[in-house]
Every structure is written in structure tokens, then in C-alpha cells.
Design an enzyme around this catalytic site. Structure first.
Site, PDB file in Angstrom:
ATOM      1  N   ALA A 127      40.531  86.058 -25.035  1.00 61.29           N
ATOM      2  CA  ALA A 127      41.480  85.622 -24.013  1.00 61.29           C
ATOM      3  C   ALA A 127      40.818  84.503 -23.215  1.00 61.29           C
ATOM      4  CB  ALA A 127      41.819  86.790 -23.103  1.00 61.29           C
TER       5      ALA A 127
ATOM      6  N   GLY B 263      39.868  89.290 -27.274  1.00 61.57           N
ATOM      7  CA  GLY B 263      41.268  89.249 -27.716  1.00 61.57           C
ATOM      8  C   GLY B 263      41.438  88.654 -29.107  1.00 61.57           C
TER       9      GLY B 263
ATOM     10  N   GLU C 123      40.725  91.544 -31.363  1.00 58.29           N
ATOM     11  CA  GLU C 123      41.900  92.418 -31.229  1.00 58.29           C
ATOM     12  C   GLU C 123      43.103  91.846 -31.976  1.00 58.29           C
ATOM     13  OE1 GLU C 123      41.353  92.316 -26.895  1.00 58.29           O
ATOM     14  OE2 GLU C 123      41.568  94.487 -26.909  1.00 58.29           O
TER      15      GLU C 123
ATOM     16  N   GLU D 196      33.720  91.941 -23.769  1.00 57.27           N
ATOM     17  CA  GLU D 196      34.312  92.048 -22.429  1.00 57.27           C
ATOM     18  C   GLU D 196      33.359  92.620 -21.390  1.00 57.27           C
ATOM     19  OE1 GLU D 196      35.863  92.867 -25.249  1.00 57.27           O
ATOM     20  OE2 GLU D 196      37.915  92.116 -25.206  1.00 57.27           O
TER      21      GLU D 196
HETATM   22  N1  COA Z   1      37.911  81.463 -22.637  1.00 55.65           N
HETATM   23  C1  COA Z   1      37.907  80.217 -22.152  1.00 55.65           C
HETATM   24  N2  COA Z   1      37.160  79.223 -22.662  1.00 55.65           N
HETATM   25  C2  COA Z   1      36.371  79.529 -23.708  1.00 55.65           C
HETATM   26  C3  COA Z   1      36.320  80.813 -24.255  1.00 55.65           C
HETATM   27  C4  COA Z   1      37.139  81.817 -23.671  1.00 55.65           C
HETATM   28  N3  COA Z   1      37.174  83.058 -24.145  1.00 55.65           N
HETATM   29  N4  COA Z   1      35.427  80.820 -25.273  1.00 55.65           N
HETATM   30  C5  COA Z   1      34.940  79.565 -25.348  1.00 55.65           C
HETATM   31  N5  COA Z   1      35.503  78.775 -24.415  1.00 55.65           N
HETATM   32  C6  COA Z   1      35.286  77.352 -24.163  1.00 55.65           C
HETATM   33  C7  COA Z   1      33.958  77.123 -23.454  1.00 55.65           C
HETATM   34  O1  COA Z   1      34.111  77.309 -22.046  1.00 55.65           O
HETATM   35  C8  COA Z   1      33.711  75.679 -23.809  1.00 55.65           C
HETATM   36  O2  COA Z   1      34.552  74.855 -23.039  1.00 55.65           O
HETATM   37  P1  COA Z   1      33.981  73.479 -22.380  1.00 55.65           P
HETATM   38  O3  COA Z   1      33.542  72.672 -23.575  1.00 55.65           O
HETATM   39  O4  COA Z   1      35.173  72.904 -21.691  1.00 55.65           O
HETATM   40  O5  COA Z   1      32.853  73.885 -21.513  1.00 55.65           O
HETATM   41  C9  COA Z   1      34.215  75.599 -25.247  1.00 55.65           C
HETATM   42  O6  COA Z   1      35.119  76.674 -25.401  1.00 55.65           O
HETATM   43  C10 COA Z   1      33.121  75.738 -26.293  1.00 55.65           C
HETATM   44  O7  COA Z   1      32.419  76.940 -26.038  1.00 55.65           O
HETATM   45  P2  COA Z   1      30.839  77.024 -25.827  1.00 55.65           P
HETATM   46  O8  COA Z   1      30.550  78.252 -25.022  1.00 55.65           O
HETATM   47  O9  COA Z   1      30.307  75.732 -25.323  1.00 55.65           O
HETATM   48  O10 COA Z   1      30.347  77.219 -27.340  1.00 55.65           O
HETATM   49  P3  COA Z   1      29.018  77.919 -27.829  1.00 55.65           P
HETATM   50  O11 COA Z   1      28.899  77.621 -29.283  1.00 55.65           O
HETATM   51  O12 COA Z   1      27.860  77.595 -26.952  1.00 55.65           O
HETATM   52  O13 COA Z   1      29.290  79.506 -27.649  1.00 55.65           O
HETATM   53  C11 COA Z   1      30.615  81.520 -27.778  1.00 55.65           C
HETATM   54  C12 COA Z   1      30.293  80.136 -28.397  1.00 55.65           C
HETATM   55  C13 COA Z   1      31.794  82.090 -28.541  1.00 55.65           C
HETATM   56  C14 COA Z   1      29.401  82.452 -27.978  1.00 55.65           C
HETATM   57  C15 COA Z   1      30.926  81.361 -26.279  1.00 55.65           C
HETATM   58  O14 COA Z   1      31.888  80.358 -26.129  1.00 55.65           O
HETATM   59  C16 COA Z   1      31.459  82.607 -25.621  1.00 55.65           C
HETATM   60  O15 COA Z   1      30.699  83.531 -25.347  1.00 55.65           O
HETATM   61  N6  COA Z   1      32.787  82.659 -25.338  1.00 55.65           N
HETATM   62  C17 COA Z   1      33.392  83.727 -24.622  1.00 55.65           C
HETATM   63  C18 COA Z   1      33.621  84.901 -25.540  1.00 55.65           C
HETATM   64  C19 COA Z   1      34.214  86.076 -24.760  1.00 55.65           C
HETATM   65  O16 COA Z   1      33.626  86.609 -23.856  1.00 55.65           O
HETATM   66  N7  COA Z   1      35.425  86.465 -25.166  1.00 55.65           N
HETATM   67  C20 COA Z   1      36.113  87.583 -24.584  1.00 55.65           C
HETATM   68  C21 COA Z   1      36.947  87.149 -23.470  1.00 55.65           C
HETATM   69  S1  COA Z   1      37.761  88.544 -22.756  1.00 55.65           S
END
Ligand code: COA
Length: 269
Positions: free
Chosen positions: A65, A110, A113, A133
Site C-alpha cells: 500500500a 498489500g 496480499e 507492516e
Molecule cells: N509506498 C509508497 N512509496 C513506495 C513504497 C510504498 N509501499 N515502496 C516503495 N516506494 C517508493 C519509494 O519511496 C521510492 O520513491 P522515491 O523515489 O520518490 O523516493 C521509490 O518507490 C523506490 O523505492 P526505494 O525504496 O528507493 O527502492 P529500494 O530498491 O531502495 O527499496 C524496497 C525497495 C521495496 C525494499 C523499499 O522500497 C521498501 O521497503 N518499500 C516499502 C515496502 C513496505 O513496507 N510495504 C508495505 C507497506 S504497508
């Protein structure tokens, strides 16, 4: 037609691609609304026999999400968000036509999910799965605690839910979370070849398989058939649906074709 999805229909297979690659295809409000509308298309368009859900780009299926939309939510708003998400995923799970997740990278929160609400899953070898989460001080709200436990068992599910750890594609295969792991450029082809087989079967029988299998898990919301609400358990429902197959023209066609040693021509009724 959609701002955050790409859709394509060919050979009766509808491909829905979540298209926010710069945000790793995170599910904001618009994506969720459009996903709901695209699933309505799966229900209502007779040209569509089955569907695939995937993510744009090579890095992510759906990274969860959209976290930016969580800021400042009240408990009531949090509940409403989860309820809305669950309803859309129930609509996927109860779709009368098969929906397959093609997981081409991160399937987190999400996103995991979403994949789990599909009827089965195929992953590319770079895929990663997790429910992170707890890192944010929350828990899964779009059915993850239920479907992960159903799919991989309580011990493995609770380890992933409580730790927020990710697993790779081969571990997901070993856990039974995905049916196949293939190279990324083979992902859609693999799904299409399985769906071509399913699409050649009698549609009412295929729908009834979905409805009866969902009844194992006591899925509450049925979009396919009111009938599932009135049966105490999946065995009773299976008996009812098995009987209903015999009301179709396709059962006559399927059995005649077998006895006449020819291919059946199913009409979906
Ligand atoms: N919601 C909003 N934005 C998200 C996102 C999410 N769930 N997951 C990734 N993004 C965005 C990042 O903020 C970033 O945006 P920006 O370039 O404007 O800063 C872009 O996507 C790329 O992500 P980034 O974190 O730079 O890539 P990465 O390769 O370093 O890391 C992940 C990849 C997947 C490990 C990391 O993005 C992450 O942990 N995301 C969240 C996952 C999460 O907690 N999901 C559950 C949500 S309830």
C-alpha cells in the site's frame, strides 16, 4: 482508460498491469479504485475468460500500500481503508474466472496480499515476498494474516508476519506460496500457457471449482454465487455445485465428446 493500470486483452486473457514503476507500483487510492474497476471488467466482459495481474517494470510486482497515504489516519479511517482493500481482494478471490498473479519482483505488504487473493501465483526468479507492516508499526489489513496462514501454514506465516522478513522466490516455491518460479522473460508466457488450458474447459465447471475451493476457507463474501452463504461447509457446497453442473449444456457436450472421441466445444452454459 486507466491512469495507474495498463490493460490488454488477447486470446481471451485480460492482463492487468499495475503501472507506477517509479513508486515500485505501490497501491494508492487511485490504483485500488482502478483495480476494482478492472476486476469488474473480468466479471462482466464475456470476451474475458481469465486474467493475469502483474506489475510494470522489472523490479517490483507491488511494493505494498502507498505508505504516504497512512500519515495521520485515525483508527476509524484505518478500519475503513482495510475494509475497502479487503472487499476488493474478496472480489478477486471470488471472481467467476481464474485470476493468476505473475510476480515479477517485490510483492510486499498489500502487494503480497494482492498476489494471495489471486487463484494461484507464478513468480520470476528475482521475486521477493514479505509482510513488512510491523516495520511501520502496523499489521497487514488486506487479508494477509488470513491468506498467508492458509497458504503456508501458521508457523511459517507468523514468522513472516511478526519479523517482517522477506523470502525469495525459491523459498516461496518451497512454502507453496507460488506454483512455479521461472525466468522473468518467461513469466507471462508460463501463465498464458496454463490459462489457455483452463480456458478450453467448461466455464461453469471452472467457476464452481473456484467457489467450492474458497468455501474451504469460509470466505464470507461471495460474488460468484449466493449459494455459498447457505451451506454449512465446503463439502455440502461441493455437493450442491456438483449437482448444478448437470444443469448445463456443457456437461452434455463434455461427456458426449469424450464418448465420441472428439474435442468438446464448450459454450459456457
Ligand atoms: N509506498 C509508497 N512509496 C513506495 C513504497 C510504498 N509501499 N515502496 C516503495 N516506494 C517508493 C519509494 O519511496 C521510492 O520513491 P522515491 O523515489 O520518490 O523516493 C521509490 O518507490 C523506490 O523505492 P526505494 O525504496 O528507493 O527502492 P529500494 O530498491 O531502495 O527499496 C524496497 C525497495 C521495496 C525494499 C523499499 O522500497 C521498501 O521497503 N518499500 C516499502 C515496502 C513496505 O513496507 N510495504 C508495505 C507497506 S504497508
Amino acid at each position: 482508460m486507466y491512469n495507474t493500470l495498463l490493460t490488454e486483452l488477447s486470446n481471451n486473457i485480460f492482463i492487468i498491469t499495475v503501472n507506477r514503476p517509479d513508486k515500485l507500483n505501490a497501491l494508492n487510492k487511485t490504483v485500488m479504485e482502478e483495480l476494482s474497476a478492472a476486476i469488474d471488467e473480468v466479471y462482466n466482459n464475456n470476451e474475458i475468460k481469465s486474467a493475469i495481474i502483474t506489475g510494470a517494470g522489472t523490479k517490483s510486482f507491488v511494493a505494498g500500500a502507498d505508505i504516504s497515504e497512512f500519515v495521520g489516519l485515525s483508527a476509524e479511517q484505518g478500519k475503513a481503508l482495510a475494509k475497502k482493500g479487503q472487499d476488493i481482494y474478496f472480489k478477486i478471490e471470488n471472481a467467476p474466472k481464474p485470476i493468476v498473479a505473475c510476480i515479477n519482483g517485490f510483492a510486499l505488504g498489500g502487494g503480497c496480499e494482492l498476489a494471495m487473493s489471486c487463484h494461484f501465483r507464478i513468480a520470476s526468479d528475482n521475486a521477493k515476498f514479505g509482510q513488512p507492516e510491523v516495520n511501520l508499526g502496523i499489521m497487514p489489513g488486506y487479508g494477509g494474516t488470513q491468506r498467508l496462514t492458509q497458504l503456508i501454514g501458521k508457523g511459517r506465516a507468523l514468522e513472516l508476519l511478526m519479523s517482517g522478513n522477506m523470502i525469495d522466490a525459491n523459498t516461496a516455491l518451497q512454502y507453496g506460496l507460488v506454483n512455479y518460479v521461472v525466468a522473468q522473460d518467461e513469466l507471462l508466457g508460463k501463465a498464458k500457457s496454463i490459462l489457455a488450458v483452463i480456458n478450453s474447459k467448461a466455464p461453469v465447471a471452472v467457476t464452481n471449482c473456484i467457489t467450492a475451493a474458497n468455501a474451504v476457507f469460509g470466505t464470507k463474501v461471495s460474488y460468484t454465487s449466493k449459494v455459498s452463504d447457505t451451506f454449512a461447509n465446503g463439502f455440502e457446497l461441493e455437493v450442491e455445485l456438483f449437482g448444478k453442473c448437470f444443469e448445463t449444456e456443457d456437461v452434455k457436450e463434455g461427456t458426449s465428446a469424450f464418448l465420441e472421441k472428439r474435442k468438446p466445444n464448450f459454450l459456457g452454459r
